[in-house]
Scaffold this active site. Sequence first.
Site, mmCIF file in Angstrom:
data_model
loop_
_atom_site.group_PDB
_atom_site.id
_atom_site.type_symbol
_atom_site.label_atom_id
_atom_site.label_comp_id
_atom_site.label_asym_id
_atom_site.label_seq_id
_atom_site.Cartn_x
_atom_site.Cartn_y
_atom_site.Cartn_z
ATOM 1 C CB THR A 1 26.882 22.358 -9.935
ATOM 2 O OG1 THR A 1 26.548 21.071 -10.453
ATOM 3 C CG2 THR A 1 25.596 23.073 -9.534
ATOM 4 C CE LYS B 1 23.088 22.275 -6.091
ATOM 5 N NZ LYS B 1 22.424 21.021 -5.751
ATOM 6 C CG HIS C 1 22.812 26.395 -3.813
ATOM 7 N ND1 HIS C 1 21.626 25.708 -3.753
ATOM 8 C CD2 HIS C 1 23.746 25.565 -3.281
ATOM 9 C CE1 HIS C 1 21.819 24.527 -3.210
ATOM 10 N NE2 HIS C 1 23.093 24.404 -2.904
HETATM 11 C C1 LIG Z 1 26.776 24.276 -1.746
HETATM 12 C C2 LIG Z 1 26.960 23.144 -2.713
HETATM 13 N N1 LIG Z 1 28.140 23.037 -3.362
HETATM 14 C C3 LIG Z 1 28.341 22.028 -4.243
HETATM 15 C C4 LIG Z 1 27.370 21.087 -4.493
HETATM 16 C C5 LIG Z 1 27.666 20.017 -5.496
HETATM 17 O O1 LIG Z 1 26.829 20.149 -6.604
HETATM 18 P P1 LIG Z 1 26.882 19.095 -7.794
HETATM 19 O O2 LIG Z 1 26.996 17.742 -7.182
HETATM 20 O O3 LIG Z 1 25.598 19.297 -8.529
HETATM 21 O O4 LIG Z 1 28.055 19.444 -8.656
HETATM 22 C C6 LIG Z 1 26.140 21.166 -3.843
HETATM 23 C C7 LIG Z 1 25.075 20.177 -4.118
HETATM 24 O O5 LIG Z 1 23.978 20.255 -3.648
HETATM 25 C C8 LIG Z 1 25.932 22.233 -2.935
HETATM 26 O O6 LIG Z 1 24.765 22.360 -2.273
#
Ligand SMILES: Cc1ncc(COP(=O)(O)O)c(C=O)c1O
Length: 98
Positions: free
Chosen positions: A74, A77, A28
């Site tokens: 990630t 986002k 995030h």
């Molecule tokens: C705290 C946290 N970590 C990891 C993720 C995984 O993100 P992604 O699936 O976009 O790689 C999320 C997804 O919402 C998240 O809220």
Amino acid sequence: MCGSIAPIEKICDLADKYGAITFLDEVHAVGMYGPHGAGVAEHLNYDIYASQDTPNPASIKGTVMDRVDIITGTLGKAYGCVGGYIAGSAAMVDTVAA
Ligand SMILES: Cc1ncc(COP(=O)(O)O)c(C=O)c1O
């Protein structure tokens, strides 16, 4: 997600004391914090990282981002893409990827 930031340096101090591995989820925070958008760890040593586009290993030694063993983020986002990453020492990344 609510904007609170953990006492990451203190957690690193505890990890050093007890021989623990640290893991920081910057999902995030990437694209939001730090002079290059690397996340909260980069933001906590803002001036050091803002002064260089390619961090010099000697000058970042002991920074929060240097001290955390594994950082994950990630691209799905703030960057608006697909995928993600882990970052850490070569030995740590090879172990996770093996
Ligand atoms: C705290 C946290 N970590 C990891 C993720 C995984 O993100 P992604 O699936 O976009 O790689 C999320 C997804 O919402 C998240 O809220």
